[in-house]
Write an enzyme that holds these catalytic residues in place. Sequence first.
Site, PDB file in Angstrom:
ATOM      1  CE1 TYR A 167      -9.445   2.002  -4.671  1.00 30.06           C
ATOM      2  CE2 TYR A 167     -10.662   0.220  -5.607  1.00 30.06           C
ATOM      3  CZ  TYR A 167      -9.413   0.967  -5.365  1.00 30.06           C
ATOM      4  OH  TYR A 167      -8.559   0.344  -6.110  1.00 30.06           O
ATOM      5  CB  SER A 222     -10.075  -0.703  -9.749  1.00 32.04           C
ATOM      6  OG  SER A 222     -10.425  -2.048  -9.005  1.00 32.04           O
TER       7      SER A 222
HETATM    8  N1  LIG Z   1      -3.851  -3.596  -5.052  1.00 28.10           N
HETATM    9  C1  LIG Z   1      -4.853  -4.039  -5.657  1.00 28.10           C
HETATM   10  O1  LIG Z   1      -5.296  -4.939  -5.693  1.00 28.10           O
HETATM   11  C2  LIG Z   1      -5.467  -2.769  -6.683  1.00 28.10           C
HETATM   12  C3  LIG Z   1      -6.484  -3.274  -7.610  1.00 28.10           C
HETATM   13  C4  LIG Z   1      -6.821  -2.376  -8.488  1.00 28.10           C
HETATM   14  C5  LIG Z   1      -6.403  -1.087  -8.650  1.00 28.10           C
HETATM   15  N2  LIG Z   1      -5.299  -0.707  -7.778  1.00 28.10           N
HETATM   16  C6  LIG Z   1      -5.032   0.508  -7.647  1.00 28.10           C
HETATM   17  O2  LIG Z   1      -3.480   0.578  -7.734  1.00 28.10           O
HETATM   18  C7  LIG Z   1      -2.946   1.573  -7.549  1.00 28.10           C
HETATM   19  C8  LIG Z   1      -1.854   1.432  -6.851  1.00 28.10           C
HETATM   20  O3  LIG Z   1      -2.320   0.745  -5.497  1.00 28.10           O
HETATM   21  P1  LIG Z   1      -1.443  -0.219  -4.469  1.00 28.10           P
HETATM   22  O4  LIG Z   1      -2.168  -1.415  -4.608  1.00 28.10           O
HETATM   23  O5  LIG Z   1      -0.067  -0.089  -4.876  1.00 28.10           O
HETATM   24  O6  LIG Z   1      -1.704   0.501  -3.236  1.00 28.10           O
HETATM   25  P2  LIG Z   1      -0.408   1.097  -2.193  1.00 28.10           P
HETATM   26  O7  LIG Z   1      -1.202   1.702  -1.214  1.00 28.10           O
HETATM   27  O8  LIG Z   1       0.505   0.011  -1.766  1.00 28.10           O
HETATM   28  O9  LIG Z   1       0.095   2.246  -2.827  1.00 28.10           O
HETATM   29  C9  LIG Z   1      -0.650   3.533  -3.198  1.00 28.10           C
HETATM   30  C10 LIG Z   1       0.397   4.619  -3.461  1.00 28.10           C
HETATM   31  O10 LIG Z   1      -0.330   5.811  -3.531  1.00 28.10           O
HETATM   32  C11 LIG Z   1       0.363   6.829  -2.782  1.00 28.10           C
HETATM   33  N3  LIG Z   1      -0.603   7.778  -2.280  1.00 28.10           N
HETATM   34  C12 LIG Z   1      -1.590   7.808  -1.578  1.00 28.10           C
HETATM   35  N4  LIG Z   1      -2.171   8.992  -1.514  1.00 28.10           N
HETATM   36  C13 LIG Z   1      -1.458   9.883  -2.259  1.00 28.10           C
HETATM   37  C14 LIG Z   1      -1.357  11.569  -2.726  1.00 28.10           C
HETATM   38  N5  LIG Z   1      -2.457  11.979  -2.246  1.00 28.10           N
HETATM   39  N6  LIG Z   1      -0.562  11.825  -3.236  1.00 28.10           N
HETATM   40  C15 LIG Z   1       0.340  11.158  -3.975  1.00 28.10           C
HETATM   41  N7  LIG Z   1       0.518   9.670  -3.726  1.00 28.10           N
HETATM   42  C16 LIG Z   1      -0.238   9.161  -3.006  1.00 28.10           C
HETATM   43  C17 LIG Z   1       0.737   5.894  -1.669  1.00 28.10           C
HETATM   44  O11 LIG Z   1       1.871   6.725  -1.171  1.00 28.10           O
HETATM   45  C18 LIG Z   1       1.154   4.730  -2.077  1.00 28.10           C
HETATM   46  O12 LIG Z   1       2.507   4.801  -2.543  1.00 28.10           O
HETATM   47  C19 LIG Z   1      -4.216   2.601  -6.911  1.00 28.10           C
HETATM   48  O13 LIG Z   1      -4.555   3.545  -7.822  1.00 28.10           O
HETATM   49  C20 LIG Z   1      -5.034   1.418  -6.573  1.00 28.10           C
HETATM   50  O14 LIG Z   1      -6.436   2.049  -6.332  1.00 28.10           O
HETATM   51  C21 LIG Z   1      -5.077  -1.642  -6.642  1.00 28.10           C
END
Ligand SMILES: NC(=O)c1ccc[n+]([C@@H]2O[C@H](COP(=O)([O-])OP(=O)(O)OC[C@H]3O[C@@H](n4cnc5c(N)ncnc54)[C@H](O)[C@@H]3O)[C@@H](O)[C@H]2O)c1
Length: 220
Positions: free
Chosen positions: A103, A90
């Site tokens: 985080y 991130s």
């Molecule tokens: N959305 C943002 O702005 C953003 C920015 C930077 C990084 N990220 C990263 O992107 C990735 C995806 O996040 P997102 O935004 O799609 O969020 P999201 O909450 O929509 O998706 C996260 C997914 O991770 C799965 N998950 C959570 N715990 C789990 C576990 N123990 N085992 C297996 N699966 C698990 C959830 O079921 C979900 O499908 C994450 O690593 C997040 O930190 C997101």
Amino acid sequence: MYVHCDVGQEEQVKSLVDTTVSAFGRLDIIFNNAGILGNQSRHRMSIMEFNPEEFDRIMSVNVKGTALGMKHAARVMVPARRGCIISTSSVAGFMGGTGPHAYTASKHAIVGLTKNTACELGRYGIRVNCISPFGVATSMLINGWREGDSEWSKGVASEEEVQKMEEIVRDLANLKGPTLKANDIAEAALYLASDASRYVSGHNLVVDGGYSSSKNCVGL
Ligand SMILES: NC(=O)c1ccc[n+]([C@@H]2O[C@H](COP(=O)([O-])OP(=O)(O)OC[C@H]3O[C@@H](n4cnc5c(N)ncnc54)[C@H](O)[C@@H]3O)[C@@H](O)[C@H]2O)c1
């Protein structure tokens, strides 16, 4: 094919990799994308409210989950002398002020794990990289933003909330024009998974429209 997997549970990650190899004969790519923001909302982010149990939970999914994905992918990729490991960090993985403390610590750890694992696995022809997105209007970001904010409703993100979040990100972004979508992160992952990036390893591919590299304090 879908295999249910809690990434914090080693047996389940092992089974995910083994099931994939049984079904397809090999593992070319693993994308460690699962992650949680935790329960610290933007209204409860002070270090003085640091919760050790919550910290352990976040580290278990974000860091241990990523390390286990790397471990079990490497287990089958090393004998094959090829493979590609991608993880999601991130902008909170290399700068301050873009997420809660636990985080942010977890995402910094993913950048470190990526570089160290790339260092070890390069000799086997395995590339290890990560992606650092800026804000994408997924349920994670919207839930984190709206908790405690009476202006925003609870529950599943509405189209209105998605649009509002995208507007917030657009206002913060340096690059004007495009709106960052999940598909932009998928395109970055595809690049890192493909031969177009055959000489790229140990890299943190930042997908933030220049946000982290620009503080326009001289009026450019
Ligand atoms: N959305 C943002 O702005 C953003 C920015 C930077 C990084 N990220 C990263 O992107 C990735 C995806 O996040 P997102 O935004 O799609 O969020 P999201 O909450 O929509 O998706 C996260 C997914 O991770 C799965 N998950 C959570 N715990 C789990 C576990 N123990 N085992 C297996 N699966 C698990 C959830 O079921 C979900 O499908 C994450 O690593 C997040 O930190 C997101």
